[in-house]
Design a protein around this motif. Structure first.
Motif, PDB file in Angstrom:
ATOM      1  N   PHE A 216       0.775   3.952   3.090  1.00  0.00           N
ATOM      2  CA  PHE A 216       1.471   3.552   1.865  1.00  0.00           C
ATOM      3  C   PHE A 216       1.986   2.119   1.982  1.00  0.00           C
ATOM      4  CE2 PHE A 216       2.701   8.302   1.269  1.00  0.00           C
ATOM      5  CZ  PHE A 216       1.393   8.589   0.913  1.00  0.00           C
ATOM      6  N   SER A 217       2.397   1.722   3.181  1.00  0.00           N
ATOM      7  CA  SER A 217       2.888   0.343   3.379  1.00  0.00           C
ATOM      8  C   SER A 217       1.768  -0.673   3.197  1.00  0.00           C
ATOM      9  CB  SER A 217       3.502   0.200   4.778  1.00  0.00           C
ATOM     10  OG  SER A 217       4.661   0.985   4.909  1.00  0.00           O
ATOM     11  N   ILE A 218       0.571  -0.321   3.651  1.00  0.00           N
ATOM     12  CA  ILE A 218      -0.572  -1.227   3.476  1.00  0.00           C
ATOM     13  C   ILE A 218      -0.874  -1.404   1.991  1.00  0.00           C
ATOM     14  CG2 ILE A 218      -3.059  -1.465   3.855  1.00  0.00           C
ATOM     15  CD1 ILE A 218      -2.630  -0.009   6.561  1.00  0.00           C
ATOM     16  N   VAL A 219      -0.855  -0.304   1.241  1.00  0.00           N
ATOM     17  CA  VAL A 219      -1.098  -0.393  -0.201  1.00  0.00           C
ATOM     18  C   VAL A 219      -0.032  -1.250  -0.867  1.00  0.00           C
ATOM     19  CG1 VAL A 219      -1.305   0.905  -2.353  1.00  0.00           C
ATOM     20  CG2 VAL A 219      -2.233   1.862  -0.235  1.00  0.00           C
ATOM     21  N   GLU A 220       1.216  -1.018  -0.535  1.00  0.00           N
ATOM     22  CA  GLU A 220       2.315  -1.769  -1.155  1.00  0.00           C
ATOM     23  C   GLU A 220       2.265  -3.246  -0.784  1.00  0.00           C
ATOM     24  OE1 GLU A 220       5.529   0.522   0.329  1.00  0.00           O
ATOM     25  OE2 GLU A 220       5.190   2.193  -1.059  1.00  0.00           O
ATOM     26  N   LYS A 221       1.764  -3.543   0.418  1.00  0.00           N
ATOM     27  CA  LYS A 221       1.672  -4.939   0.855  1.00  0.00           C
ATOM     28  C   LYS A 221       0.628  -5.712   0.044  1.00  0.00           C
ATOM     29  CE  LYS A 221       0.414  -7.792   4.873  1.00  0.00           C
ATOM     30  NZ  LYS A 221       0.030  -7.760   6.327  1.00  0.00           N
ATOM     31  N   TYR A 222      -0.557  -5.123  -0.106  1.00  0.00           N
ATOM     32  CA  TYR A 222      -1.655  -5.846  -0.738  1.00  0.00           C
ATOM     33  C   TYR A 222      -1.777  -5.590  -2.241  1.00  0.00           C
ATOM     34  CZ  TYR A 222      -3.180  -6.800   4.041  1.00  0.00           C
ATOM     35  OH  TYR A 222      -3.241  -7.227   5.342  1.00  0.00           O
ATOM     36  N   GLN A 223      -1.281  -4.461  -2.704  1.00  0.00           N
ATOM     37  CA  GLN A 223      -1.372  -4.125  -4.131  1.00  0.00           C
ATOM     38  C   GLN A 223      -0.013  -3.586  -4.600  1.00  0.00           C
ATOM     39  OE1 GLN A 223      -3.872  -4.611  -6.238  1.00  0.00           O
ATOM     40  NE2 GLN A 223      -5.456  -5.259  -4.795  1.00  0.00           N
ATOM     41  N   PRO A 224       0.994  -4.439  -4.714  1.00  0.00           N
ATOM     42  CA  PRO A 224       2.350  -3.977  -5.052  1.00  0.00           C
ATOM     43  C   PRO A 224       2.450  -3.310  -6.421  1.00  0.00           C
ATOM     44  CG  PRO A 224       2.199  -6.378  -5.157  1.00  0.00           C
ATOM     45  CD  PRO A 224       0.944  -5.895  -4.500  1.00  0.00           C
ATOM     46  N   ASN A 225       1.487  -3.553  -7.299  1.00  0.00           N
ATOM     47  CA  ASN A 225       1.527  -2.939  -8.633  1.00  0.00           C
ATOM     48  C   ASN A 225       0.688  -1.677  -8.731  1.00  0.00           C
ATOM     49  OD1 ASN A 225       3.232  -4.928  -9.773  1.00  0.00           O
ATOM     50  ND2 ASN A 225       1.479  -6.316  -9.974  1.00  0.00           N
ATOM     51  N   ALA A 226       0.115  -1.251  -7.604  1.00  0.00           N
ATOM     52  CA  ALA A 226      -0.690  -0.034  -7.609  1.00  0.00           C
ATOM     53  C   ALA A 226       0.215   1.189  -7.508  1.00  0.00           C
ATOM     54  CB  ALA A 226      -1.681  -0.050  -6.451  1.00  0.00           C
ATOM     55  N   VAL A 227      -0.161   2.248  -8.202  1.00  0.00           N
ATOM     56  CA  VAL A 227       0.520   3.535  -8.107  1.00  0.00           C
ATOM     57  C   VAL A 227      -0.262   4.393  -7.117  1.00  0.00           C
ATOM     58  CG1 VAL A 227       1.068   5.647  -9.365  1.00  0.00           C
ATOM     59  CG2 VAL A 227       1.528   3.429 -10.409  1.00  0.00           C
ATOM     60  N   ILE A 228       0.431   4.992  -6.159  1.00  0.00           N
ATOM     61  CA  ILE A 228      -0.219   5.787  -5.120  1.00  0.00           C
ATOM     62  C   ILE A 228      -0.168   7.258  -5.502  1.00  0.00           C
ATOM     63  CG2 ILE A 228      -0.196   6.464  -2.695  1.00  0.00           C
ATOM     64  CD1 ILE A 228       1.218   3.781  -2.098  1.00  0.00           C
ATOM     65  N   PHE A 229      -1.355   7.880  -5.546  1.00  0.00           N
ATOM     66  CA  PHE A 229      -1.483   9.291  -5.875  1.00  0.00           C
ATOM     67  C   PHE A 229      -1.617  10.131  -4.613  1.00  0.00           C
ATOM     68  CE2 PHE A 229      -4.281  12.945  -6.092  1.00  0.00           C
ATOM     69  CZ  PHE A 229      -3.823  13.669  -7.183  1.00  0.00           C
TER      70      PHE A 229
END
Length: 701
Positions: A216-229
């Motif tokens: 989840f940290s990797i997603v938030e780092k590179y795509q801060p506007n992405a919603v994680i399902f």
């Protein structure tokens, strides 16, 4: 959009003066709030999970990981066709299954050769994800990605080296293809696989192995506007089923505690659809299911699409319950959305527009028994503007909006939207119409959230009223709509009894036409007037027709097994078991559940079909009560002419059956003679050591 006003409201709670009158502050935020990315996600409402890969060519849902990548060679792969179809159908985004459980990658990952690099397609120079990213931009869609944590191909799966591999692939996806609106991850974790040729079972601790916090940290780092399902978010949660059904009570907040994706906590899974009022986190539910019916995420030869009526039902049980609809699209082997699928999607989009194109509230007078002030007046619910909203004064936890249409008006739909930027509040509502001088309730519910849609029979009235209640200090409502939706012709509902007598439920003014066989021509369809005797089972093609207007539904196909009225259960685990009758009673709600054996598995069911006959397939329907214990995963199916000498007909796994517990039809690949059949349950999805059967059928040529 709500996002702009959300920022202003939360940051500045100020008093403004309009025409010299002091206006009150907006309501205080209530509970946990959605992020701006989540607000944008709510507003998308409808998008697709695109399923394509080696599974398409093997027609498997969960491939083993050993399929030769050279099998991937589409003749006409065209992501523009995918995106154009999705856009014209009303979708707002497409999420590509970039890597499924088999490990095959639809982009040229630098970390594995098990990808499009090893295929004949474009001489190994292709990139499906890259093509789709460009197509989404071209047609105004947002792009999402799914990266399976389970990898049945990778030699190091189950060891620390694989986790590092997964992180590096994730970074590839999040940095090389532009903005990502949703990152999809599920809880399919471990089991049998190829694993670089090891061909073994590898089990992992799903809670700790992957390091979800790191993912989840990797997603938030590179795509801060992405919603994680995932089951637990953190951006959006699974709704708890793959049936396309959201909760009629649907709180966007939930308290996941220490749960992780793929949790087997049945109580937590049950509350995924409803959420928790006052939950610790804003993790709204996403509803996902497939366009194909029976449900299948990947392409299967001859698999039909859902009917228009069924798709509309899905719309009301997803978007209509406050959750976006993520509809799975199975790309065909040639690399295109099939024409039948494309037509179904476009008709679905057209019908949604027809049902909600004319808001009858826009010309009506709306008043409230309480208003916070002019800026939050009742008229704000009828201005078709999600930035404005009606609100009550602090301390007013129940209030009524009254509508005067000015003349007798006919309608059959209601739409409600809260101003969720300040939190979800409504816990109960009732909608009434005036009839003979008194108000009569025609619809009611619990939560509203981002959007609530209700269907009811046509009503005629000049006045209506909506009453809402909350446990919050005040109420808000951003938009309200009243509509007159055109009627849909119901789909035919074929059923067959144990003797093989086929029948259809009939509706006044609607006729049913049917034909039997594999591919009947149009001249073979007959109007249904009486029972049809088909003891040998087979396929039934049928459609409904409105005799007044001439409108016909799409054709649907149902497949039935041979008559079972003479069947007998020989034994269950070697003993007589009266509950065995449930597997052939035509009642999907009843089922046989074995006890736990000392050696756990296998369990054995033997059936006497009373006569020697040719058969070419069997079907298994697991228990349908929502529980998972005993749902068979690994199986063997055997036949015998005399009950003594047995020959194997099929063995395998029912992939994804835990989340998709529908009837599975398994062909043998040849016609065989048998009087007795035997099914072995080698394992179940929860490793409980038990086995369950709701219905078993066999099919003849």
């Amino acid at each position: 959009m709500m996002m702009k006003h959300f920022q202003q409201t939360v940051t500045f709670l100020i008093t403004v003066t309009v025409f010299g009158c002091s206006q009150p502050n907006p309501p205080e935020p209530y509970g946990v709030l959605p992020s701006q990315a989540q607000l944008a996600w709510h507003e998308m409402e409808y998008y697709s999970l695109v399923c394509y890969g080696l599974n398409t060519y093997t027609e498997e849902e969960w491939a083993y990981g050993d399929v030769d990548p050279k099998l991937f060679n589409p003749g006409d792969l065209n992501t523009d066709q995918w995106a154009q179809t999705a856009s014209e159908a009303g979708m707002k985004g497409m999420i590509l299954v970039a890597k499924h459980h088999d490990g095959f990658c639809l982009w040229p990952s630098q970390y594995t050769d098990y990808s499009v690099k090893a295929t004949p397609w474009k001489n190994g120079q292709g990139d499906v994800l890259g093509d789709l990213a460009q197509s989404c931009k071209k047609y105004g869609l947002k792009l999402g990605v799914y990266l399976s944590p389970w990898d049945r191909n990778h030699a190091e799966y189950g060891r620390p080296e694989y986790v590092d591999y997964y992180y590096r692939q994730l970074e590839e996806l999040l940095t090389g293809y532009g903005d990502i609106f949703e990152f999809w991850i599920d809880g399919a974790n471990g089991g049998t696989g190829y694993y670089g040729g090891a061909n073994e079972r590898r089990n992992i601790d799903a809670k700790t192995y992957y390091g979800y916090d790191s993912i989840f940290s990797i997603v938030e780092k590179y795509q801060p506007n992405a919603v994680i399902f995932s089951d637990v978010g953190p951006g959006t949660r699974w709704v708890g089923n793959e049936n396309g059904v959201g909760g009629a009570t649907n709180w966007n907040t939930i308290s996941p505690g220490d749960k992780s994706p793929g949790t087997s906590d049945s109580e937590y899974v049950k509350k995924l659809s409803s959420g928790d009022e006052g939950g610790e986190k804003w993790i709204p539910a996403e509803v996902n299911t497939t366009l194909l019916w029976p449900k299948a995420w990947y392409y299967h030869t001859g698999h039909p699409v859902r009917s228009l009526a069924n798709l509309m039902d899905l719309y009301y049980t997803s978007v209509g319950c406050g959750s976006p609809l993520n509809l799975g699209l199975a790309i065909s082997p040639d690399g295109l959305i099939r024409e039948a699928d494309r037509r179904a999607l476009l008709k679905f989009g057209e019908q949604v527009k027809r049902e909600f194109e004319n808001n009858l509230l826009l010309g009506a007078k709306v008043t409230a028994n309480n208003e916070r002030g002019r800026a939050y007046s009742a008229g704000q619910v009828a201005d078709n503007n999600s930035e404005t909203y009606w609100a009550t004064a602090d301390g007013v936890q129940k209030a009524t909006l009254e509508i005067d249409f000015g003349q007798e008006t006919v309608f059959n739909r209601l739409m409600l939207q809260e101003y969720i930027a300040l939190g979800q509040r409504v816990s109960e509502f009732s909608f009434e119409i005036e009839k003979n001088g008194e108000f009569v309730e025609i619809a009611s519910g619990t939560t509203v959230g981002y959007k609530r849609l209700l269907r009811f029979e046509d009503v005629t009235t000049q006045k209506a009223r909506l009453t809402m209640a909350t446990n919050a200090p005040s109420l808000t409502l951003s938009n309200m709509g009243v509509y007159q939706a055109p009627a849909l012709v119901p789909d035919p509902l074929p059923s067959i009894d144990l003797e093989g007598k086929l029948s259809f439920a009939l509706t006044k003014g609607i006729s049913v036409y049917y034909a039997l066989g594999e591919n009947p021509g149009s001249s073979e369809f007959k109007k249904y007037t009486s029972l049809v005797f088909m003891p040998g089972g087979g396929k039934v093609h049928c459609f409904s027709k409105d005799e007044k207007t001439g409108f016909c539904t799409d054709k649907i196909v149902a497949e039935f097994g041979v008559a079972r009225n003479k069947w007998k259960i020989v034994s269950v685990d070697g003993q007589a078991n009266d509950a065995g009758k449930f597997i052939m009673d035509n009642d999907p709600e009843s089922f046989l559940l074995t006890g736990e054996r000392p050696a756990k598995h296998p369990h054995e069911l033997i059936i006497d079909m009373a006569e020697l006959r040719g058969i070419n397939a069997f079907s298994y329907l697991p228990r349908q009560d929502g529980e998972k214990e005993g749902i068979i995963y690994e199986y063997e199916f055997w036949g015998s002419e005399d009950g003594s000498d047995w020959f194997e007909l099929s063995r395998g796994t029912f992939s994804n059956i835990e989340n998709n517990p529908n009837r599975r039809i398994v062909p043998f690949g040849t016609q065989v003679k048998a009087r007795y059949v035997k099914m072995l349950a080698l394992s179940d999805v929860r490793e409980s050591g038990k086995a369950s059967w709701a219905e078993v059928e066999v099919f003849a040529e």
